[in-house]
Enzyme design. Structure first.
Site, mmCIF file in Angstrom:
data_model
loop_
_atom_site.group_PDB
_atom_site.id
_atom_site.type_symbol
_atom_site.label_atom_id
_atom_site.label_comp_id
_atom_site.label_asym_id
_atom_site.label_seq_id
_atom_site.Cartn_x
_atom_site.Cartn_y
_atom_site.Cartn_z
ATOM 1 N N GLY A 45 0.750 -1.144 -0.300
ATOM 2 C CA GLY A 45 0.003 -0.054 -0.042
ATOM 3 C C GLY A 45 0.878 1.365 -0.026
ATOM 4 O O GLY A 45 1.956 1.325 0.661
ATOM 5 N N LEU A 48 -1.311 7.236 2.702
ATOM 6 C CA LEU A 48 -0.419 7.888 3.849
ATOM 7 C C LEU A 48 0.488 6.986 4.688
ATOM 8 O O LEU A 48 1.726 7.120 5.124
ATOM 9 C CB LEU A 48 -1.141 8.817 4.365
ATOM 10 C CG LEU A 48 -1.743 9.986 3.626
ATOM 11 C CD1 LEU A 48 -2.779 10.779 4.480
ATOM 12 C CD2 LEU A 48 -0.878 10.878 3.251
ATOM 13 N N ALA A 49 0.020 5.846 5.088
ATOM 14 C CA ALA A 49 0.538 4.976 6.087
ATOM 15 C C ALA A 49 1.611 4.264 5.232
ATOM 16 O O ALA A 49 2.573 4.216 5.859
ATOM 17 C CB ALA A 49 -0.442 4.037 6.563
ATOM 18 N N GLY A 50 1.337 3.796 4.078
ATOM 19 C CA GLY A 50 2.355 2.906 3.472
ATOM 20 C C GLY A 50 3.541 3.865 2.905
ATOM 21 O O GLY A 50 4.497 3.614 2.976
ATOM 22 N N SER A 289 -16.711 17.218 1.836
ATOM 23 C CA SER A 289 -16.036 17.218 2.858
ATOM 24 C C SER A 289 -16.829 17.815 4.177
ATOM 25 O O SER A 289 -17.717 18.532 4.319
ATOM 26 C CB SER A 289 -14.750 18.329 2.777
ATOM 27 O OG SER A 289 -14.060 18.455 4.095
ATOM 28 N N ARG A 342 -19.962 12.283 13.167
ATOM 29 C CA ARG A 342 -20.493 12.183 11.886
ATOM 30 C C ARG A 342 -21.580 10.859 12.319
ATOM 31 O O ARG A 342 -22.530 11.078 11.344
ATOM 32 C CB ARG A 342 -19.531 11.338 10.971
ATOM 33 C CG ARG A 342 -18.274 12.160 10.441
ATOM 34 C CD ARG A 342 -17.217 11.531 9.831
ATOM 35 N NE ARG A 342 -16.192 12.616 9.268
ATOM 36 C CZ ARG A 342 -15.156 12.432 8.476
ATOM 37 N NH1 ARG A 342 -14.815 11.251 8.385
ATOM 38 N NH2 ARG A 342 -14.639 13.297 7.902
ATOM 39 N N HIS A 412 -18.392 5.040 4.561
ATOM 40 C CA HIS A 412 -16.939 6.148 4.135
ATOM 41 C C HIS A 412 -15.643 5.406 4.887
ATOM 42 O O HIS A 412 -14.825 5.059 4.165
ATOM 43 C CB HIS A 412 -17.371 7.371 4.704
ATOM 44 C CG HIS A 412 -16.088 8.239 4.715
ATOM 45 N ND1 HIS A 412 -15.428 8.672 3.580
ATOM 46 C CD2 HIS A 412 -15.168 8.975 5.672
ATOM 47 C CE1 HIS A 412 -14.401 9.512 3.628
ATOM 48 N NE2 HIS A 412 -14.331 9.687 4.797
ATOM 49 N N GLU A 436 -5.766 2.851 8.285
ATOM 50 C CA GLU A 436 -7.045 2.426 8.256
ATOM 51 C C GLU A 436 -7.223 0.669 8.288
ATOM 52 O O GLU A 436 -7.987 0.072 8.588
ATOM 53 C CB GLU A 436 -7.827 2.662 7.198
ATOM 54 C CG GLU A 436 -9.428 2.608 7.209
ATOM 55 C CD GLU A 436 -10.123 3.117 6.044
ATOM 56 O OE1 GLU A 436 -11.470 2.716 6.179
ATOM 57 O OE2 GLU A 436 -9.579 3.760 5.379
ATOM 58 N N LEU A 452 -6.145 10.921 8.150
ATOM 59 C CA LEU A 452 -4.893 11.256 7.855
ATOM 60 C C LEU A 452 -3.803 11.488 9.035
ATOM 61 O O LEU A 452 -2.641 11.023 8.971
ATOM 62 C CB LEU A 452 -4.972 12.739 7.047
ATOM 63 C CG LEU A 452 -6.104 12.786 5.970
ATOM 64 C CD1 LEU A 452 -6.008 14.280 5.429
ATOM 65 C CD2 LEU A 452 -5.775 11.734 4.876
#
Length: 644
Positions: A45, A48-50, A289, A342, A412, A436, A452
């Protein structure tokens, strides 16, 4: 070979909550710089994490192989995040702190997250912003030059840093730039258009992966000393979601089948502000958003009769007086108004539509910027949200500067994922899950702008320490891909592929995916009941059995074959759907995004049962055997959430 059933140990450091991460870092094992080049790491992946993990580990000296199924690492779904990233910088001087971000996250997740991980996330939030600014991320700035902040749901402070409505894109470009630098230096080998189809375990440890080249169909193996899964969430089990169409659960699910436990699979986040479904042939949904709720007011006509006139076109929303408008979030939650979390905003949108007050197709509410434009001027609103407004107009043909947006909740984010301990390691030694893909930080509902934050915290600041601790006790010897474990894994992958190709039924892969999604949304979506879940359990099992008898997969393996790719992913979704339903059935309470209609307060809010369900549900593959990680709260006392 699957691993033996492990003893669940979260490995939370001792000491006070605010000192745990510092204590861990002070005592973690280290690999000296000269020895790091002897270790190979696989990162799956490039979100952002990967990307942040691969870049950071390569910078430290490890040899990294990075895999993604997209044609470029920068196409990862992290690019779609719009509104911002949280950090406890307190630039607004409005009372924010690390503890307040920690508390808001724990409360927002309805007290179903692990305290130690959440506090670490809040601590690291400030470092993330510094890192991103150093990379040149073009965050919005105030007149004096300081970084600007705005508010997101579930908080009464402004702590969300943003780059207009494209924060995810800008953050991913920063991480991708760092990754690209390491690719150029030769410390990262990038494998694009490759999909992970199996995890290889040798002597009880994760030692590599089997992949399929999505262009040629070639099956190959790759060996390493550790494997990091950074593959995002599984929201596409619902067919329609805000996720990219390629987003899937396959890498995590194949690891689950090899012994990695799956945690809280039923915890799904429904985002309240998405463009409503407009037809049967739609393949995905578009997110608007959460930042829009800073200035947009959510409302519906006050009565079903007025709503019907609006739906039929006999009355425009601009013609409705203030007295004929129900600003239902402001009415029910005066302290937070439109910026409730949410799950709360989504449920209330469903309530008013169920009452017959929905607009559009009847499954929509208004998000109105009339008052904000009148107050601040169109240019100010355009500077904040211009690209989001343009996107909405291109999709719907309506100008949100002139008429209210139509929005409705949609799937989502998934708070569930592979179970990990404090070090982000799964129940398989040497296999880590970041971002995630793991369950750890958000409980039963994720606060907006925290995805994020978690991805970058895990990649830039957590895994360099925790992986080093693991490798410090691991021999340098490499396992060749000629090892029997790799050979057997390749044979299993090929057997599964041939099985799909040989069925030659008369129903498409999309048919089964869509039927699964409709069932999951109806019975395991925004609200759940025991009767509905039991019905869904039967239906999904039937779908899975029918899929393996009657699906039609065209083409062959030795070629680019999108139908084959999706068939494998849908097969995994069908199994995952069954597990999500089982998890939702056993959790006889309402918490966050998991709303069981049998368990609610007189006001219609989620009613937790802390005495019986204050735990993480952790599932083994196959027997659907559930383990529990009991949640202990040292710094916060679980209370009935209130945003009034």
């Amino acid at each position: 070979m699957a691993v033996k059933t492990p003893i669940l140990d979260a490995k939370i450091p001792k000491g006070t909550l605010s000192e745990k991460w510092s204590a861990y870092k002070s005592h973690a094992g280290l690999v000296n710089p000269a020895n790091r080049r002897k270790y190979d790491i696989i990162v799956v992946g490039t979100g952002l994490a990967g990307s942040s993990a691969a870049a950071s580990l390569a910078e430290m000296g490890y040899n990294v192989k990075s895999f993604c199924f997209q044609d470029s690492p920068r196409r990862a779904h992290s690019i779609a995040a719009q509104g911002g990233i949280n950090a406890a910088k307190n630039y607004q001087n409005d009372g924010d702190s690390v503890f307040r971000l920690f508390y808001d996250t724990i409360k927002g997740g309805d007290y179903r997250a692990r305290e130690a991980n959440v506090h670490r996330l809040a601590e690291l939030s400030t470092h993330i912003i510094d890192q991103c600014v150093a990379q040149g991320i073009p965050f919005a700035r105030e007149y004096g030059g300081l970084l600007a902040n705005r508010s997101f749901g579930g908080a009464q402070v402004s702590r969300t840093f943003y780059a207009r409505g494209q924060t995810g894109q800008q953050l991913l470009l920063g991480a991708y730039s760092a990754l690209s630098r390491q690719i150029q230096l030769g410390k990262v080998q990038q494998f694009s258009r490759h999909e992970i189809l199996d995890l290889v375990i040798v002597e009880g440890k994760a030692r590599g992966v089997v992949v399929r080249d999505l262009v040629s169909g070639k099956i190959s193996s790759h060996s390493a000393h550790a494997v990091l899964l950074c593959t995002g969430g599984y929201g596409n089990v619902y067919f329609l979601s805000t996720n990219a169409m390629g987003s899937n659960v396959t890498a995590c699910w194949r690891a689950h089948k090899k012994g990695a436990f799956f945690a809280n699979p039923c915890f799904t986040q429904i985002h309240p502000t998405c463009i409503p479904v407009h037809g049967d042939h739609q393949s995905k949904l578009t997110l608007m958003s959460e930042s829009l709720r800073n200035d947009g007011r959510v409302w519906v006509p006050k009565t079903p009769a007025l709503a019907e006139k609006v739906r039929k076109g006999g009355l425009s929303p601009e013609e409705l007086s203030e007295e004929d408008r129900d600003y239902f979030l402001e009415r029910r939650y005066p302290a937070f108004g439109n910026l409730v979390p949410r799950d709360v905003a989504s449920r209330n949108a469903k309530y008013v539509c169920d009452e017959g007050k929905g607009v559009g197709t009847g499954l929509a509410v208004f998000l109105d910027f009339r008052d904000a434009i009148k107050r601040d001027g169109e240019d100010v609103i355009r500077s904040k949200y211009g690209n989001l407004f343009d996107m909405y107009q291109q999709i719907t043909g309506q100008d949100p500067y002139r008429v209210p947006m139509n929005i409705y909740p949609a799937v989502h984010y998934t708070m569930g994922g592979l179970w990990v301990d404090y070090q982000l390691m799964t129940t398989i030694p040497g296999l880590y899950a970041l971002g995630e893909a793991n369950f750890s930080d958000h409980g039963a509902n994720r606060l907006g702008a925290s995805a994020l934050m978690q991805g970058l915290a895990d990649g830039y600041f957590v895994i360099p320490y925790t992986l080093g601790d693991y490798l410090s006790n691991m021999p340098y010897e490499k396992i060749p891909t000629t090892h029997p474990a790799f050979q057997e894994a390749e044979k299993e992958v090929l057997r599964d592929i041939q099985k799909l190709l040989q069925i030659q039924g008369n129903k498409s892969v999309d048919y089964y995916h869509k039927q699964l999604g409709l069932c999951m949304w109806e019975y395991c979506g925004m609200s759940r009941t025991q009767k509905g879940l039991e019905k869904a359990r039967i239906r999904v099992k039937e779908l899975r059995e029918e899929f393996w008898k009657n699906v039609k997969v065209v083409g062959k393996n030795e070629d680019m074959n999108l139908c084959l790719e999706k068939a494998g992913r849908v097969a995994d979704f069908l199994e995952l759907g069954e597990l999500m339903i089982e998890d939702a059935l056993q959790r006889e309470e309402s918490c966050g995004g998991h709303f069981r209609e049998e368990y609610q307060t007189p006001e219609g809010e989620a009613l937790r049962n802390d005495e019986l369900f204050s735990f993480v549900s952790i599932w083994e593959y196959g027997q659907k055997k559930m383990h529990k990680e009991h949640l202990n709260f040292e710094e916060v006392k679980p209370t009935q959430r209130s945003y009034k």
